[in-house]
Design a protein around this motif. Sequence first.
Motif, PDB file in Angstrom:
ATOM      1  N   ARG A 222       0.825  -1.136   0.082  1.00  0.00           N
ATOM      2  CA  ARG A 222      -0.041   0.013   0.005  1.00  0.00           C
ATOM      3  C   ARG A 222       0.953   1.044   0.037  1.00  0.00           C
ATOM      4  NH1 ARG A 222      -3.994  -2.797   2.828  1.00  0.00           N
ATOM      5  NH2 ARG A 222      -3.029  -2.775   4.613  1.00  0.00           N
ATOM      6  N   VAL A 223       2.088   1.297   0.577  1.00  0.00           N
ATOM      7  CA  VAL A 223       2.951   2.466   0.870  1.00  0.00           C
ATOM      8  C   VAL A 223       4.169   2.508  -0.252  1.00  0.00           C
ATOM      9  CG1 VAL A 223       2.100   3.109   3.202  1.00  0.00           C
ATOM     10  CG2 VAL A 223       4.199   1.394   2.824  1.00  0.00           C
ATOM     11  N   ARG A 224       4.305   1.243  -0.686  1.00  0.00           N
ATOM     12  CA  ARG A 224       5.648   1.254  -1.708  1.00  0.00           C
ATOM     13  C   ARG A 224       5.560   2.408  -2.825  1.00  0.00           C
ATOM     14  NH1 ARG A 224       7.301  -3.103  -6.087  1.00  0.00           N
ATOM     15  NH2 ARG A 224       5.135  -3.282  -6.469  1.00  0.00           N
ATOM     16  N   GLY A 225       6.545   3.172  -2.856  1.00  0.00           N
ATOM     17  CA  GLY A 225       6.792   4.094  -4.106  1.00  0.00           C
ATOM     18  C   GLY A 225       6.006   5.416  -3.492  1.00  0.00           C
ATOM     19  N   SER A 226       5.452   5.372  -2.369  1.00  0.00           N
ATOM     20  CA  SER A 226       4.626   6.558  -2.016  1.00  0.00           C
ATOM     21  C   SER A 226       5.233   7.912  -1.985  1.00  0.00           C
ATOM     22  CB  SER A 226       3.547   6.134  -0.940  1.00  0.00           C
ATOM     23  OG  SER A 226       4.533   5.983   0.081  1.00  0.00           O
ATOM     24  N   PHE A 227       6.655   7.809  -1.634  1.00  0.00           N
ATOM     25  CA  PHE A 227       7.457   8.921  -1.442  1.00  0.00           C
ATOM     26  C   PHE A 227       8.518   8.660  -2.243  1.00  0.00           C
ATOM     27  CE2 PHE A 227       4.828   9.763   2.057  1.00  0.00           C
ATOM     28  CZ  PHE A 227       5.221  11.295   2.085  1.00  0.00           C
ATOM     29  N   ARG A 228       8.857   9.803  -3.270  1.00  0.00           N
ATOM     30  CA  ARG A 228      10.112   9.765  -4.174  1.00  0.00           C
ATOM     31  C   ARG A 228      10.558  11.232  -4.197  1.00  0.00           C
ATOM     32  NH1 ARG A 228      12.417   6.562  -7.830  1.00  0.00           N
ATOM     33  NH2 ARG A 228      13.094   7.717  -9.663  1.00  0.00           N
ATOM     34  N   LEU A 229      11.941  11.371  -3.992  1.00  0.00           N
ATOM     35  CA  LEU A 229      12.336  12.635  -3.934  1.00  0.00           C
ATOM     36  C   LEU A 229      12.783  13.016  -5.492  1.00  0.00           C
ATOM     37  CD1 LEU A 229      13.312  15.200  -2.008  1.00  0.00           C
ATOM     38  CD2 LEU A 229      15.376  14.113  -1.899  1.00  0.00           C
ATOM     39  N   THR A 230      12.354  13.854  -6.041  1.00  0.00           N
ATOM     40  CA  THR A 230      12.704  14.240  -7.237  1.00  0.00           C
ATOM     41  C   THR A 230      13.051  15.531  -7.648  1.00  0.00           C
ATOM     42  OG1 THR A 230      10.432  15.070  -7.953  1.00  0.00           O
ATOM     43  CG2 THR A 230      11.117  12.853  -8.483  1.00  0.00           C
ATOM     44  N   MET A 231      13.717  16.187  -8.627  1.00  0.00           N
ATOM     45  CA  MET A 231      13.988  17.588  -8.733  1.00  0.00           C
ATOM     46  C   MET A 231      12.873  18.466  -8.634  1.00  0.00           C
ATOM     47  SD  MET A 231      17.050  17.208  -9.675  1.00  0.00           S
ATOM     48  CE  MET A 231      17.805  18.695 -10.613  1.00  0.00           C
ATOM     49  N   GLU A 232      11.566  17.991  -9.150  1.00  0.00           N
ATOM     50  CA  GLU A 232      10.353  18.808  -9.002  1.00  0.00           C
ATOM     51  C   GLU A 232      10.036  18.882  -7.569  1.00  0.00           C
ATOM     52  OE1 GLU A 232       8.576  20.017 -11.546  1.00  0.00           O
ATOM     53  OE2 GLU A 232       6.834  20.530  -9.911  1.00  0.00           O
ATOM     54  N   SER A 233      10.084  17.811  -6.756  1.00  0.00           N
ATOM     55  CA  SER A 233       9.813  18.077  -5.288  1.00  0.00           C
ATOM     56  C   SER A 233      10.519  18.928  -4.563  1.00  0.00           C
ATOM     57  CB  SER A 233       9.531  16.545  -4.664  1.00  0.00           C
ATOM     58  OG  SER A 233      10.770  15.935  -4.711  1.00  0.00           O
ATOM     59  N   LEU A 234      11.841  19.262  -5.157  1.00  0.00           N
ATOM     60  CA  LEU A 234      12.848  20.164  -4.467  1.00  0.00           C
ATOM     61  C   LEU A 234      12.539  21.580  -4.828  1.00  0.00           C
ATOM     62  CD1 LEU A 234      16.264  18.117  -4.590  1.00  0.00           C
ATOM     63  CD2 LEU A 234      14.909  18.525  -2.621  1.00  0.00           C
ATOM     64  N   ARG A 235      11.795  21.734  -5.691  1.00  0.00           N
ATOM     65  CA  ARG A 235      11.427  23.270  -5.994  1.00  0.00           C
ATOM     66  C   ARG A 235      10.960  23.954  -4.893  1.00  0.00           C
ATOM     67  NH1 ARG A 235       7.658  24.400 -11.226  1.00  0.00           N
ATOM     68  NH2 ARG A 235       6.333  23.389 -10.004  1.00  0.00           N
ATOM     69  N   GLY A 236      11.603  25.234  -4.515  1.00  0.00           N
ATOM     70  CA  GLY A 236      11.416  26.026  -3.320  1.00  0.00           C
ATOM     71  C   GLY A 236      12.330  25.645  -2.323  1.00  0.00           C
ATOM     72  N   ALA A 237      13.092  24.771  -2.302  1.00  0.00           N
ATOM     73  CA  ALA A 237      14.177  24.348  -1.609  1.00  0.00           C
ATOM     74  C   ALA A 237      15.015  25.488  -1.452  1.00  0.00           C
ATOM     75  CB  ALA A 237      14.713  23.027  -1.513  1.00  0.00           C
ATOM     76  N   ARG A 238      15.737  25.605  -0.086  1.00  0.00           N
ATOM     77  CA  ARG A 238      16.807  26.785   0.231  1.00  0.00           C
ATOM     78  C   ARG A 238      18.010  26.263  -0.759  1.00  0.00           C
ATOM     79  NH1 ARG A 238      16.704  27.320   6.537  1.00  0.00           N
ATOM     80  NH2 ARG A 238      14.578  28.567   6.847  1.00  0.00           N
ATOM     81  N   ASP A 239      18.914  27.268  -1.124  1.00  0.00           N
ATOM     82  CA  ASP A 239      19.872  26.886  -1.757  1.00  0.00           C
ATOM     83  C   ASP A 239      20.753  26.023  -0.981  1.00  0.00           C
ATOM     84  OD1 ASP A 239      19.494  27.946  -4.137  1.00  0.00           O
ATOM     85  OD2 ASP A 239      20.839  29.851  -4.026  1.00  0.00           O
ATOM     86  N   SER A 240      20.956  26.187   0.312  1.00  0.00           N
ATOM     87  CA  SER A 240      21.616  25.688   1.394  1.00  0.00           C
ATOM     88  C   SER A 240      21.262  24.305   1.956  1.00  0.00           C
ATOM     89  CB  SER A 240      21.954  26.568   2.456  1.00  0.00           C
ATOM     90  OG  SER A 240      20.717  27.234   3.221  1.00  0.00           O
ATOM     91  N   LEU A 241      20.052  23.870   1.459  1.00  0.00           N
ATOM     92  CA  LEU A 241      19.486  22.652   1.943  1.00  0.00           C
ATOM     93  C   LEU A 241      20.522  21.508   1.592  1.00  0.00           C
ATOM     94  CD1 LEU A 241      17.058  20.769   2.820  1.00  0.00           C
ATOM     95  CD2 LEU A 241      16.646  20.571   0.260  1.00  0.00           C
ATOM     96  N   ILE A 242      20.723  20.673   2.593  1.00  0.00           N
ATOM     97  CA  ILE A 242      21.613  19.138   2.429  1.00  0.00           C
ATOM     98  C   ILE A 242      20.416  18.164   2.402  1.00  0.00           C
ATOM     99  CG2 ILE A 242      23.759  20.392   3.060  1.00  0.00           C
ATOM    100  CD1 ILE A 242      23.429  18.711   5.552  1.00  0.00           C
ATOM    101  N   ILE A 243      20.905  17.291   1.741  1.00  0.00           N
ATOM    102  CA  ILE A 243      19.698  15.852   1.906  1.00  0.00           C
ATOM    103  C   ILE A 243      20.832  14.780   2.181  1.00  0.00           C
ATOM    104  CG2 ILE A 243      18.484  14.398   0.212  1.00  0.00           C
ATOM    105  CD1 ILE A 243      18.200  16.608  -1.587  1.00  0.00           C
TER     106      ILE A 243
END
Length: 288
Positions: A222-243
């Motif tokens: 049910r939850v498989r693949g429900s969260f995926r970090l992509t370039m799109e999902s990082l829009r709005g992130a601070r320049d200084s954000l670290i992952i």
Amino acid sequence: MGLFQEAQEMEKHSKSSLSVMNGKIMAIAFFEPSTRTRLSFETAMLRLGGRVIDMGSVEASSLAKGENLADTIRMLDSYADLIVMRHELEGAARFAAEIADAPVINAGDGAQNHPTQAMLDAYTMWREFGRIDGLSIGFMGDLRYARVINSLVQVLSLFDVKLHLISPPSLRPRAELLDFMRGRGMRFEMHDQLEEAVEGLDVLYVVRIQKERFPDPMEYERVRGSFRLTMESLRGARDSLIILHPLPRVDEVDFAVDQTRHARYFKQAALGVPLRMALIKLVLGGAE
Ligand code: CP
């Protein structure tokens, strides 16, 4: 010297050799798969001038003949000065520590704890920002079964941080951890989507969905693949954000993210060697 300062000192030696652990033997007893934790502990001990014995897989040891855990630990204790252990059962490392005279380091026990990973994660934040106080830290993914979340929250409770817990409702942290956070007066918010929190984050810590720890395979599906970090999902992130990510990655971080200024997970994994060199020194003692 504190752990972080010692680890920073050890960074100078993480590609050379010291003799501080000459004559010392570290036993590796991993009952679950590992790449980073096992090999970085081994590298750390070798860089410090010590030696390593590895129990190998369960199938290659006398556990396969039915030997019990307590007897196995007694044997390792008689051979080695330090035992590093990973086990699928919660509390296994504590059990081993009660049997052994040698120190036992927990390298992960079930869904409970992964303390040396949490030390490494906090160290990486400290190296990146020069501080941990004041950071806004997002945890994203499987916050229920990822053992490092338990340990990292405990470490971060020593600092003044704001946490953002980003997960599907079924993968929110367990009640005990939420109670711990409330008891410590930690500041936290829960989110269903990264977009709700990404703009304010200094650190985004992603964990994979821990398929092997789901009691019900249907729940995993049910939850498989429900969260995926992509370039799109990082829009709005601070320049200084670290992952950050403890790794291994499965499919929750798009490969394109590796090329961004935000990605730090491979550097984080590399810091596992000096951090664990420092930890071994602190546990076994020894000066250069
Ligand atoms: N982060 C971590 O524990 O990785 P391994 O399972 O490869 O040791």
